[in-house]
Write an enzyme that holds these catalytic residues in place. Structure first.
Site, short mmCIF file in Angstrom:
data_model
loop_
_atom_site.label_atom_id
_atom_site.label_comp_id
_atom_site.label_asym_id
_atom_site.label_seq_id
_atom_site.Cartn_x
_atom_site.Cartn_y
_atom_site.Cartn_z
N ARG A 100 7.93 4.99 -13.55
CA ARG A 100 7.57 6.50 -13.43
C ARG A 100 8.78 7.31 -13.91
O ARG A 100 8.52 8.49 -14.15
CB ARG A 100 7.24 6.59 -12.24
CG ARG A 100 6.82 7.79 -11.49
CD ARG A 100 5.52 8.50 -12.21
NE ARG A 100 5.23 9.87 -11.94
CZ ARG A 100 6.25 10.88 -12.35
NH1 ARG A 100 7.14 10.60 -13.16
NH2 ARG A 100 5.75 12.15 -11.97
N TYR A 101 10.00 6.92 -13.57
CA TYR A 101 11.20 7.78 -13.43
C TYR A 101 12.10 7.23 -14.60
O TYR A 101 12.01 6.14 -14.76
CB TYR A 101 11.86 7.92 -11.94
CG TYR A 101 11.13 8.36 -11.07
CD1 TYR A 101 10.62 9.70 -10.66
CD2 TYR A 101 10.42 7.34 -10.05
CE1 TYR A 101 9.84 10.07 -9.71
CE2 TYR A 101 9.67 7.84 -8.91
CZ TYR A 101 9.45 9.09 -8.85
OH TYR A 101 8.54 9.33 -7.76
N ARG A 104 14.58 4.63 -12.66
CA ARG A 104 14.53 3.52 -11.94
C ARG A 104 13.22 3.05 -12.25
O ARG A 104 12.13 3.74 -12.74
CB ARG A 104 14.73 3.87 -10.31
CG ARG A 104 14.19 5.26 -10.07
CD ARG A 104 15.21 6.04 -9.04
NE ARG A 104 14.31 6.99 -8.39
CZ ARG A 104 14.11 8.26 -8.77
NH1 ARG A 104 14.49 8.52 -9.81
NH2 ARG A 104 13.48 9.21 -7.98
N CYS A 113 1.72 -9.66 2.08
CA CYS A 113 2.68 -9.38 3.10
C CYS A 113 2.56 -9.98 4.34
O CYS A 113 1.61 -10.83 4.52
CB CYS A 113 2.21 -7.66 3.51
SG CYS A 113 1.93 -6.65 2.14
N CYS A 117 -0.29 -3.36 7.07
CA CYS A 117 -0.22 -2.13 7.65
C CYS A 117 -1.78 -1.37 7.22
O CYS A 117 -1.79 -1.18 6.18
CB CYS A 117 0.81 -1.18 7.45
SG CYS A 117 2.45 -2.23 7.13
N CYS A 120 -1.50 1.37 4.59
CA CYS A 120 -0.93 1.24 3.27
C CYS A 120 -1.52 1.95 2.16
O CYS A 120 -2.85 1.69 2.00
CB CYS A 120 -0.97 -0.45 2.93
SG CYS A 120 -0.05 -0.90 1.59
N ARG A 122 -1.26 1.08 -0.82
CA ARG A 122 -1.59 0.11 -1.80
C ARG A 122 -2.78 -0.72 -1.14
O ARG A 122 -3.09 -1.90 -1.62
CB ARG A 122 -0.70 -0.92 -2.11
CG ARG A 122 0.27 -0.16 -2.99
CD ARG A 122 1.43 -1.06 -3.70
NE ARG A 122 2.56 -0.28 -4.62
CZ ARG A 122 3.74 -0.28 -4.34
NH1 ARG A 122 4.29 -1.19 -3.32
NH2 ARG A 122 4.58 0.38 -5.04
N ASP A 281 -0.30 9.12 1.87
CA ASP A 281 -0.99 9.36 0.70
C ASP A 281 -2.60 9.10 0.80
O ASP A 281 -3.21 8.78 1.80
CB ASP A 281 -0.55 8.03 -0.32
CG ASP A 281 0.89 8.32 -0.58
OD1 ASP A 281 1.12 9.32 -1.09
OD2 ASP A 281 1.50 7.28 -0.52
N ASP A 318 4.21 11.86 -2.19
CA ASP A 318 4.14 11.27 -3.55
C ASP A 318 2.90 12.09 -4.07
O ASP A 318 1.84 11.99 -3.62
CB ASP A 318 3.83 9.84 -3.51
CG ASP A 318 4.79 8.84 -4.13
OD1 ASP A 318 5.04 9.28 -5.43
OD2 ASP A 318 5.34 7.99 -3.95
N LYS A 325 7.55 11.60 -6.42
CA LYS A 325 7.95 12.08 -5.03
C LYS A 325 8.56 13.33 -5.30
O LYS A 325 9.41 13.43 -6.21
CB LYS A 325 8.98 10.98 -4.54
CG LYS A 325 8.38 9.71 -4.33
CD LYS A 325 9.44 9.12 -3.54
CE LYS A 325 8.95 7.30 -3.26
NZ LYS A 325 8.67 6.78 -4.74
#
Ligand SMILES: *Cc1c(COP(=O)(O)O)cnc(C)c1O
Ligand code: SF4
Length: 357
Positions: A100-101, A104, A113, A117, A120, A122, A281, A318, A325
């Site tokens: 995306r950047y 990075r 996981c 959570c 989350c 995602r 999000d 985000d 971000k």
């Protein structure tokens, strides 16, 4: 199913309500969730015994409990919520690599996981396909980073990359290091909190061998910092691996300046640098976790009044739809109009975020 039997705390995870201790009484909303028709597209239930043990089982209002126990509130969806709120799919350069950047990129090495959570972002993607990246997929990422000299950092994310065993971690990091001598490898993980026994001297030696490596650990509440977590962080920091934190602002879990100041103060004591505080999000079924943005801004102003004593992370969003971000302040935040906050990304493109949760 992918085998996570190599680790004792992973093997013993609670993944069904029947596995909860007999004296752990479900709330009406938790019971309603488990009684509802299973939805294959939404996040699994799963919690390690070590993280479960941090919750006060008798207290329905316990902040740790709310992080891992699903409730019927997750079945409520808002019109502006989506399954991929950051449009990560749009930026997929090679399979599982989000670029995306300019400098990075982010590799999603697994969908698994140690503990799921409930908030989350995602949460809809993780169940779409359960996977651990293959050696071929890792090689394709290594080739890609070798061909993009502008990349300075590769984020290794998931799911949680540290559900991989030592051999796979060693193999993967070795590939990336061979592809690029100079790149920083950033391991994004929640294991020091939800699976602290994962951070072993052997793992730390592997990380060091393939350095420069740094770790970003997801922490949301001071109750998450138990002795085992302190020890895990010490192992990393004592060996010279810098550790910083990401926190999600969560309704009725940490939406209180005193709780957050307590968290950031404790993190500083264990040599973790607070890095980001994220506004929630717009993932499907997470509105009950989001703090309305106007309220988040007021909480953050209160945090900043204490920045002489406690290190305060950047409050960031985000941008929904893949804007990347941005800090929640001018010039990125422009104003509020008819129930929506208007933002601009780095290139000046407009993005909207709802004022209600
Ligand atoms: C968050 C993120 C990064 C890293 O951004 P930082 O501001 O350096 O933490 C990189 N790529 C993607 C796709 C991200 O979501
Ligand atoms: S550990 Fe990270 S990826 Fe996994 S459920 Fe929690 S927030 Fe999502």
């Amino acid at each position: 199913m992918i085998d996570l039997d190599w680790n004792e705390d992973l093997r013993g995870r609670i993944v069904k309500p029947e596995m909860l201790p007999a004296d752990f009484a479900l709330t009406a909303e938790e019971a309603e969730y488990f009684a509802s028709a299973p939805r294959p597209e939404t996040l699994d239930f799963g919690v390690t015994r070590s993280f479960f043990g941090l919750a006060d089982g008798g207290n329905a209002d316990d902040p740790i409990r709310k992080e891992f126990m699903p409730t019927s509130r997750e079945l409520e969806e808002k019109a502006y919520e989506t399954g991929d709120p950051l449009c990560e799919k749009k930026y997929e350069a090679v399979p599982l690599l989000v670029h995306r950047y300019v400098n990075r990129a982010l590799f999603r090495v697994t969908s698994l996981c140690a503990t799921y959570c409930r908030f989350c972002y995602r949460r809809n993607m993780l169940n779409e396909r359960k996977f651990v990246a293959t050696g071929e997929e890792m090689r394709a990422v290594a080739d890609y980073i070798a061909s993009r000299p502008k990349l300075r950092e590769l984020l290794i994310s998931g799911g949680d990359p540290l559900v991989l065993d030592d051999e796979r971690m060693d193999f993967m990091l070795g590939l990336f290091r061979e592809a690029r001598r100079d790149i920083t490898l950033r391991v994004c993980t929640r294991t020091p909190v939800v699976l602290p026994a994962r951070i072993t001297p052997r793992l730390v030696r592997i990380l060091k061998r393939h350095g420069p490596v740094r770790a970003v650990v997801h922490f949301n509440h001071p109750d998450e910092i138990a002795d085992a977590t302190r020890n895990a962080i010490s192992l990393l920091v004592d060996s010279g691996i810098p550790v910083s934190s990401q926190t999600v602002l969560l309704r009725s879990i940490n939406d209180d300046p005193d709780v957050l100041l307590g968290l950031f103060g404790e993190l500083a004591k264990i040599r973790v640098t607070p890095y980001y505080l994220f506004q929630g999000d717009l993932a499907k079924g997470t509105s009950h976790f989001r703090v309305p943005l106007g309220e988040g801004i007021r909480i953050y102003e209160e945090l900043e009044r204490n920045k002489a004593e406690v290190p305060i992370p950047v409050y960031a969003l985000d941008l929904p739809g893949g804007g990347g971000k941005v800090p929640i302040r001018p010039p990125y935040l422009e104003g509020l109009e008819r129930g929506w906050f208007r933002f601009r990304d780095e290139e000046g493109n407009p993005f909207m975020y709802p004022a209600e949760s």
